[in-house]
Design a protein around this motif. Structure first.
Motif, PDB file in Angstrom:
ATOM      1  N   GLN A  44      11.309 -56.058 -41.396  1.00 32.60           N
ATOM      2  CA  GLN A  44      12.623 -55.779 -41.988  1.00 32.60           C
ATOM      3  C   GLN A  44      12.473 -54.838 -43.185  1.00 32.60           C
ATOM      4  O   GLN A  44      13.269 -53.913 -43.366  1.00 32.60           O
ATOM      5  CB  GLN A  44      13.290 -57.090 -42.433  1.00 32.60           C
ATOM      6  CG  GLN A  44      13.657 -58.006 -41.300  1.00 32.60           C
ATOM      7  CD  GLN A  44      13.898 -59.438 -41.755  1.00 32.60           C
ATOM      8  OE1 GLN A  44      13.544 -59.827 -42.865  1.00 32.60           O
ATOM      9  NE2 GLN A  44      14.514 -60.238 -40.881  1.00 32.60           N
ATOM     10  N   GLU A  47      11.912 -51.320 -41.977  1.00 31.09           N
ATOM     11  CA  GLU A  47      13.132 -50.744 -41.419  1.00 31.09           C
ATOM     12  C   GLU A  47      14.072 -50.234 -42.507  1.00 31.09           C
ATOM     13  O   GLU A  47      14.790 -49.262 -42.300  1.00 31.09           O
ATOM     14  CB  GLU A  47      13.871 -51.785 -40.572  1.00 31.09           C
ATOM     15  CG  GLU A  47      13.186 -52.091 -39.274  1.00 31.09           C
ATOM     16  CD  GLU A  47      13.868 -53.196 -38.500  1.00 31.09           C
ATOM     17  OE1 GLU A  47      13.529 -53.352 -37.324  1.00 31.09           O
ATOM     18  OE2 GLU A  47      14.723 -53.912 -39.048  1.00 31.09           O
ATOM     19  N   LEU A  48      14.071 -50.907 -43.633  1.00 33.82           N
ATOM     20  CA  LEU A  48      14.966 -50.524 -44.725  1.00 33.82           C
ATOM     21  C   LEU A  48      14.218 -49.777 -45.835  1.00 33.82           C
ATOM     22  O   LEU A  48      14.712 -49.689 -46.966  1.00 33.82           O
ATOM     23  CB  LEU A  48      15.672 -51.758 -45.280  1.00 33.82           C
ATOM     24  CG  LEU A  48      16.703 -52.358 -44.334  1.00 33.82           C
ATOM     25  CD1 LEU A  48      17.176 -53.713 -44.819  1.00 33.82           C
ATOM     26  CD2 LEU A  48      17.882 -51.424 -44.177  1.00 33.82           C
ATOM     27  N   PHE A  53      15.530 -52.842 -48.742  1.00 30.63           N
ATOM     28  CA  PHE A  53      15.453 -54.247 -48.306  1.00 30.63           C
ATOM     29  C   PHE A  53      15.658 -55.176 -49.493  1.00 30.63           C
ATOM     30  O   PHE A  53      16.461 -56.113 -49.433  1.00 30.63           O
ATOM     31  CB  PHE A  53      14.102 -54.538 -47.645  1.00 30.63           C
ATOM     32  CG  PHE A  53      13.852 -56.005 -47.416  1.00 30.63           C
ATOM     33  CD1 PHE A  53      14.313 -56.641 -46.276  1.00 30.63           C
ATOM     34  CD2 PHE A  53      13.167 -56.762 -48.358  1.00 30.63           C
ATOM     35  CE1 PHE A  53      14.093 -58.002 -46.075  1.00 30.63           C
ATOM     36  CE2 PHE A  53      12.938 -58.127 -48.164  1.00 30.63           C
ATOM     37  CZ  PHE A  53      13.404 -58.737 -47.014  1.00 30.63           C
ATOM     38  N   TRP A  56      19.259 -55.020 -50.817  1.00 22.94           N
ATOM     39  CA  TRP A  56      20.145 -55.705 -49.878  1.00 22.94           C
ATOM     40  C   TRP A  56      19.946 -57.216 -49.978  1.00 22.94           C
ATOM     41  O   TRP A  56      20.908 -57.990 -50.013  1.00 22.94           O
ATOM     42  CB  TRP A  56      19.863 -55.217 -48.464  1.00 22.94           C
ATOM     43  CG  TRP A  56      20.797 -55.702 -47.389  1.00 22.94           C
ATOM     44  CD1 TRP A  56      21.382 -56.928 -47.275  1.00 22.94           C
ATOM     45  CD2 TRP A  56      21.230 -54.961 -46.259  1.00 22.94           C
ATOM     46  NE1 TRP A  56      22.131 -57.002 -46.133  1.00 22.94           N
ATOM     47  CE2 TRP A  56      22.060 -55.811 -45.495  1.00 22.94           C
ATOM     48  CE3 TRP A  56      20.970 -53.675 -45.804  1.00 22.94           C
ATOM     49  CZ2 TRP A  56      22.640 -55.386 -44.302  1.00 22.94           C
ATOM     50  CZ3 TRP A  56      21.558 -53.273 -44.617  1.00 22.94           C
ATOM     51  CH2 TRP A  56      22.391 -54.116 -43.880  1.00 22.94           C
ATOM     52  N   SER A  79      20.981 -62.797 -44.093  1.00 25.87           N
ATOM     53  CA  SER A  79      20.763 -62.339 -42.706  1.00 25.87           C
ATOM     54  C   SER A  79      19.280 -62.211 -42.365  1.00 25.87           C
ATOM     55  O   SER A  79      18.865 -62.548 -41.257  1.00 25.87           O
ATOM     56  CB  SER A  79      21.478 -61.014 -42.461  1.00 25.87           C
ATOM     57  OG  SER A  79      21.058 -60.029 -43.380  1.00 25.87           O
ATOM     58  N   PHE A  80      18.470 -61.754 -43.301  1.00 30.66           N
ATOM     59  CA  PHE A  80      17.034 -61.619 -43.055  1.00 30.66           C
ATOM     60  C   PHE A  80      16.392 -62.985 -42.799  1.00 30.66           C
ATOM     61  O   PHE A  80      15.540 -63.128 -41.920  1.00 30.66           O
ATOM     62  CB  PHE A  80      16.338 -60.962 -44.245  1.00 30.66           C
ATOM     63  CG  PHE A  80      16.892 -59.615 -44.606  1.00 30.66           C
ATOM     64  CD1 PHE A  80      16.784 -58.547 -43.742  1.00 30.66           C
ATOM     65  CD2 PHE A  80      17.524 -59.418 -45.825  1.00 30.66           C
ATOM     66  CE1 PHE A  80      17.295 -57.300 -44.085  1.00 30.66           C
ATOM     67  CE2 PHE A  80      18.045 -58.182 -46.174  1.00 30.66           C
ATOM     68  CZ  PHE A  80      17.930 -57.120 -45.293  1.00 30.66           C
ATOM     69  N   GLU A  83      17.547 -64.491 -39.344  1.00 31.78           N
ATOM     70  CA  GLU A  83      16.788 -63.933 -38.223  1.00 31.78           C
ATOM     71  C   GLU A  83      15.390 -64.536 -38.171  1.00 31.78           C
ATOM     72  O   GLU A  83      14.910 -64.930 -37.103  1.00 31.78           O
ATOM     73  CB  GLU A  83      16.683 -62.413 -38.339  1.00 31.78           C
ATOM     74  CG  GLU A  83      15.858 -61.827 -37.207  1.00 31.78           C
ATOM     75  CD  GLU A  83      15.529 -60.359 -37.351  1.00 31.78           C
ATOM     76  OE1 GLU A  83      15.162 -59.758 -36.318  1.00 31.78           O
ATOM     77  OE2 GLU A  83      15.612 -59.814 -38.471  1.00 31.78           O
ATOM     78  N   PHE A  99      15.574 -52.608 -33.261  1.00 30.95           N
ATOM     79  CA  PHE A  99      15.676 -52.069 -34.612  1.00 30.95           C
ATOM     80  C   PHE A  99      16.907 -52.636 -35.323  1.00 30.95           C
ATOM     81  O   PHE A  99      17.975 -52.729 -34.738  1.00 30.95           O
ATOM     82  CB  PHE A  99      15.772 -50.540 -34.518  1.00 30.95           C
ATOM     83  CG  PHE A  99      15.604 -49.825 -35.808  1.00 30.95           C
ATOM     84  CD1 PHE A  99      14.361 -49.732 -36.412  1.00 30.95           C
ATOM     85  CD2 PHE A  99      16.686 -49.224 -36.420  1.00 30.95           C
ATOM     86  CE1 PHE A  99      14.200 -49.055 -37.609  1.00 30.95           C
ATOM     87  CE2 PHE A  99      16.543 -48.541 -37.613  1.00 30.95           C
ATOM     88  CZ  PHE A  99      15.293 -48.460 -38.207  1.00 30.95           C
ATOM     89  N   TRP A 100      16.764 -53.032 -36.568  1.00 36.53           N
ATOM     90  CA  TRP A 100      17.826 -53.591 -37.410  1.00 36.53           C
ATOM     91  C   TRP A 100      18.458 -54.835 -36.781  1.00 36.53           C
ATOM     92  O   TRP A 100      19.641 -55.084 -36.922  1.00 36.53           O
ATOM     93  CB  TRP A 100      18.891 -52.541 -37.724  1.00 36.53           C
ATOM     94  CG  TRP A 100      18.538 -51.622 -38.838  1.00 36.53           C
ATOM     95  CD1 TRP A 100      17.323 -51.080 -39.111  1.00 36.53           C
ATOM     96  CD2 TRP A 100      19.414 -51.137 -39.849  1.00 36.53           C
ATOM     97  NE1 TRP A 100      17.392 -50.279 -40.222  1.00 36.53           N
ATOM     98  CE2 TRP A 100      18.676 -50.290 -40.695  1.00 36.53           C
ATOM     99  CE3 TRP A 100      20.760 -51.320 -40.124  1.00 36.53           C
ATOM    100  CZ2 TRP A 100      19.216 -49.649 -41.781  1.00 36.53           C
ATOM    101  CZ3 TRP A 100      21.315 -50.667 -41.199  1.00 36.53           C
ATOM    102  CH2 TRP A 100      20.535 -49.844 -42.028  1.00 36.53           C
ATOM    103  N   ARG A 101      17.679 -55.628 -36.119  1.00 33.72           N
ATOM    104  CA  ARG A 101      18.182 -56.814 -35.431  1.00 33.72           C
ATOM    105  C   ARG A 101      18.783 -57.838 -36.405  1.00 33.72           C
ATOM    106  O   ARG A 101      19.646 -58.627 -36.033  1.00 33.72           O
ATOM    107  CB  ARG A 101      17.058 -57.452 -34.612  1.00 33.72           C
ATOM    108  CG  ARG A 101      17.473 -58.605 -33.773  1.00 33.72           C
ATOM    109  CD  ARG A 101      18.415 -58.175 -32.691  1.00 33.72           C
ATOM    110  NE  ARG A 101      18.741 -59.323 -31.855  1.00 33.72           N
ATOM    111  CZ  ARG A 101      19.659 -59.319 -30.937  1.00 33.72           C
ATOM    112  NH1 ARG A 101      20.333 -58.227 -30.685  1.00 33.72           N
ATOM    113  NH2 ARG A 101      19.892 -60.383 -30.235  1.00 33.72           N
ATOM    114  N   THR A 103      20.965 -57.448 -38.461  1.00 31.16           N
ATOM    115  CA  THR A 103      22.417 -57.263 -38.630  1.00 31.16           C
ATOM    116  C   THR A 103      23.212 -58.208 -37.716  1.00 31.16           C
ATOM    117  O   THR A 103      24.367 -58.503 -38.010  1.00 31.16           O
ATOM    118  CB  THR A 103      22.833 -55.804 -38.379  1.00 31.16           C
ATOM    119  OG1 THR A 103      22.441 -55.419 -37.063  1.00 31.16           O
ATOM    120  CG2 THR A 103      22.201 -54.873 -39.408  1.00 31.16           C
TER     121      THR A 103
END
Length: 110
Positions: A44, A47-48, A53, A56, A79-80, A83, A99-101, A103
């Motif tokens: 994660q 990705e950010l 990250f 956020w 959210s992180f 998941e 990618f960005w799962r 969300t």
């Protein structure tokens, strides 16, 4: 890379991921489920672009804290974290994860 140090991990937590490291307070807490959970956070973060990250994460935590008025509920509903907790027992998750799962986990559970 996993680093064990009781001084780097806040009390009440087994560990945390700070790119590119997984910090653990006690070596006895290292197990496949824990490592999978923390590796999701590393993904994660990548990705950010790492800094986004953390920004956020903090903003979502503050939003959830206002929403739930409870630290534990706020933390568990980031959210992180949602998941990671939902998929930590699936050893193949990171190989099939899109990618960005994270969300997908933004919506509040009722």
């Amino acid at each position: 890379m996993v680093i064990a140090s009781k001084y780097l991990v806040p009390k009440g937590y087994a560990g945390m991921a700070i790119f590119p490291f997984i910090l653990v307070g006690d070596k006895n807490d290292i197990n496949p489920t824990f490592l999978n959970h923390e590796r999701m956070h590393l993904r994660q973060q990548l990705e950010l672009l790492i800094l986004l990250f953390y920004l956020w994460y903090v903003l979502e935590y503050l939003f959830r804290l206002i929403q739930y008025k409870n630290h534990d509920l706020a933390y568990r509903n980031i959210s992180f974290e949602r998941e990671a907790y939902a998929n930590e027992r699936n050893p193949d998750y990171l190989t099939t994860r899109s990618f960005w799962r994270f969300t997908k986990h933004l919506r509040t559970q009722r």
